[in-house]
Write a protein that holds these residues in place. Sequence first.
Motif, PDB file in Angstrom:
ATOM      1  N   UNK A 186      10.131   4.220  -8.212  1.00  0.00           N
ATOM      2  CA  UNK A 186      10.135   2.795  -7.894  1.00  0.00           C
ATOM      3  C   UNK A 186      10.702   2.562  -6.497  1.00  0.00           C
ATOM      4  N   UNK A 187      11.781   3.246  -6.173  1.00  0.00           N
ATOM      5  CA  UNK A 187      12.391   3.111  -4.852  1.00  0.00           C
ATOM      6  C   UNK A 187      11.400   3.523  -3.762  1.00  0.00           C
ATOM      7  N   UNK A 188      10.697   4.628  -3.978  1.00  0.00           N
ATOM      8  CA  UNK A 188       9.702   5.075  -2.999  1.00  0.00           C
ATOM      9  C   UNK A 188       8.574   4.061  -2.848  1.00  0.00           C
ATOM     10  N   UNK A 206       4.810   8.038  -1.962  1.00  0.00           N
ATOM     11  CA  UNK A 206       4.210   8.074  -3.287  1.00  0.00           C
ATOM     12  C   UNK A 206       2.708   8.342  -3.164  1.00  0.00           C
ATOM     13  N   UNK A 207       2.204   9.272  -3.963  1.00  0.00           N
ATOM     14  CA  UNK A 207       0.762   9.534  -3.991  1.00  0.00           C
ATOM     15  C   UNK A 207       0.115   8.633  -5.048  1.00  0.00           C
ATOM     16  N   UNK A 208      -1.207   8.710  -5.142  1.00  0.00           N
ATOM     17  CA  UNK A 208      -1.910   7.939  -6.173  1.00  0.00           C
ATOM     18  C   UNK A 208      -1.453   8.376  -7.561  1.00  0.00           C
ATOM     19  N   UNK A 209      -1.289   9.693  -7.741  1.00  0.00           N
ATOM     20  CA  UNK A 209      -0.804  10.203  -9.033  1.00  0.00           C
ATOM     21  C   UNK A 209       0.635   9.748  -9.299  1.00  0.00           C
ATOM     22  N   UNK A 210       1.411   9.625  -8.219  1.00  0.00           N
ATOM     23  CA  UNK A 210       2.781   9.133  -8.346  1.00  0.00           C
ATOM     24  C   UNK A 210       2.822   7.693  -8.816  1.00  0.00           C
ATOM     25  N   UNK A 211       1.885   6.891  -8.303  1.00  0.00           N
ATOM     26  CA  UNK A 211       1.808   5.490  -8.722  1.00  0.00           C
ATOM     27  C   UNK A 211       1.401   5.384 -10.182  1.00  0.00           C
ATOM     28  N   UNK A 212       0.462   6.250 -10.592  1.00  0.00           N
ATOM     29  CA  UNK A 212       0.035   6.262 -12.000  1.00  0.00           C
ATOM     30  C   UNK A 212       1.206   6.655 -12.901  1.00  0.00           C
ATOM     31  N   UNK A 213       1.954   7.675 -12.480  1.00  0.00           N
ATOM     32  CA  UNK A 213       3.129   8.113 -13.241  1.00  0.00           C
ATOM     33  C   UNK A 213       4.166   6.996 -13.322  1.00  0.00           C
TER      34      UNK A 213
END
Length: 203
Positions: free
Chosen positions: A20-22, A65-72
Amino acid sequence: MENFTFFEYSPLYRQMAILQALSEGITKHSEIALKAGIVPSLVNKYLKSFESEGLVQKSGNKYLLTENGQIKLNYLRLSYLSEISQMYKSIELKFQDIFLKLVGKRDICIFGAGVVGTMLARLISTRQSHNIIAFLDEKVEKINTKVEGIPVMPVDTKIQADAYIVASFKNAQKMAEKLLSKGYRNVYTVDFSEGKLKLVWRG
């Protein structure tokens, strides 16, 4: 969660807080650590793990954050809200007696502006059907102050309310008798019974 003393940060909550911070553009390890409830030296450990999972990528000296990071992150947020919802249902059952006793009672006055009174005000204020109009208290230092934005008045003040709740476990009986002697009616004390918080009608 950072404002709740009874709940410790879980590893999943820390992951969510860091991601969330990222997502908010926070890159300083000290600021990320504060949000996640960990020491700054641990932030790098989490970030390295996220990088290996493809959740973040390094750009210069920053992690993005990557796209996968956003999904996570979205998955963790949903899981968090789902658990909060379950906890809320459990809490509702524990406080059910209070709200049943207060049905039809709009304006509430609380006798005792201390810790118990503050917590009761927060609890009761979650329902739009109830309005905490004032606290009554005997301590000089509290009178004419505000607690949770609610005025604190001397116990001799005549407050017109639909119910008066004594916010004390230790001196509940004595405080209830004091209110009754001053002509107040629909006076209640609080009590825990079978793990549930209940209101006891005193007169």
